[in-house]
Write an enzyme that holds these catalytic residues in place. Structure first.
Site, PDB file in Angstrom:
ATOM      1  N   SER A  89       0.839  -1.186   0.000  1.00 41.77           N
ATOM      2  CA  SER A  89       0.000   0.000   0.000  1.00 41.77           C
ATOM      3  C   SER A  89       0.883   1.247   0.000  1.00 41.77           C
ATOM      4  CB  SER A  89      -0.937  -0.017   1.218  1.00 41.77           C
ATOM      5  OG  SER A  89      -1.828   1.075   1.181  1.00 41.77           O
ATOM      6  N   TYR A 147      -5.714   7.908  -6.708  1.00 48.02           N
ATOM      7  CA  TYR A 147      -4.718   6.919  -6.287  1.00 48.02           C
ATOM      8  C   TYR A 147      -4.916   6.563  -4.816  1.00 48.02           C
ATOM      9  CZ  TYR A 147      -0.053   5.087  -5.076  1.00 48.02           C
ATOM     10  OH  TYR A 147       0.997   4.316  -4.622  1.00 48.02           O
ATOM     11  N   LYS A 151      -5.777   2.888  -2.813  1.00 46.46           N
ATOM     12  CA  LYS A 151      -4.981   2.321  -1.725  1.00 46.46           C
ATOM     13  C   LYS A 151      -5.807   2.179  -0.445  1.00 46.46           C
ATOM     14  CE  LYS A 151      -1.109   1.592  -3.806  1.00 46.46           C
ATOM     15  NZ  LYS A 151      -0.643   0.209  -4.026  1.00 46.46           N
TER      16      LYS A 151
END
Length: 218
Positions: A136, A150, A154
């Site tokens: 991650s 993004y 994650k």
């Protein structure tokens, strides 16, 4: 006889950066490394340098993942450690993104990870154990300007891991998470895609994220 069995590692995204370095460390310790790359040149480079096996796959084509895992099991008999390292960052202001760009980000960073876990878990259960490592990012905890899409992927990965860890523990399978900060890789080179649409009005409030991030080295 006390024979230490070599573990088989499947590490996605080994053509460069963290994936390549992790593969090297694992191979140096004597375990078997199987990596994924996206083209024939990366496959040749990886196999020549590390003496390990690489498979060519575009993880956004999730239909190929089951066949990938089956091929590895057929060749090596097991997968002891799965490292979901492959991925990229979609950067830009939330408003700038198209639906297709967001879908592709989640397909690579989330859906492909889920599909890999789903494909590997039956084999780990049958063997009586295994380890899954999800790579991650610190933005999965705290997002910032220009990395919202993004960061969302994650964050989804982190919550998936939270549940998965509890679900597979009874089968002797561990699920780990690495929340990485800045690394000395070319993340902002080939591992970042920017929103195709640019809204200049954000330049006055946040600057040009496309230029600013290219000055970083993650």
């Amino acid at each position: 006889m006390n024979i230490i069995e070599r573990k088989v590692w499947l590490i996605t995204g080994v053509s460069k950066g963290l994936g390549r370095e992790l593969a090297k460390q694992v191979a140096d310790k004597g375990d078997i490394v199987v990596g994924t790359v996206r083209n024939a040149q990366d496959k040749a480079d990886f196999e020549k340098i590390l003496g390990a096996k690489a498979f060519i796959i575009d993880l956004s084509n999730t239909e190929q993942i089951s066949s990938l895992v089956d091929a590895i099991i057929n060749q090596y008999g097991q997968i002891d450690v799965l490292v979901n390292n492959a991925g990229y960052g979609a950067f830009g202001m939330i408003e700038e993104f198209s639906e297709n760009e967001i879908i592709h980000q989640f397909k690579v960073n989330v859906i492909a990870v889920w599909k890999l876990c789903q494909a590997v878990l039956p084999h780990m259960r049958e063997k009586g154990g295994g380890t899954i490592i999800q790579i991650s990012s610190r933005v999965g905890i705290l997002a910032g300007v220009g990395n919202g899409i993004y960061a969302s992927s994650k964050f989804a990965l982190e919550r998936m891991r939270e549940s998965l860890k509890q679900e597979v523990e009874p089968f002797g399978i561990k699920v780990m998470l690495a929340e990485l900060g800045a690394l000395r890789t070319d993340f902002f080179g080939t591992s970042v895609k920017y929103a195709e649409n640019k809204l200049p009005l954000y330049f006055d409030t946040a600057g040009d994220i496309r230029s600013n991030t290219k000055k970083s080295s993650w």
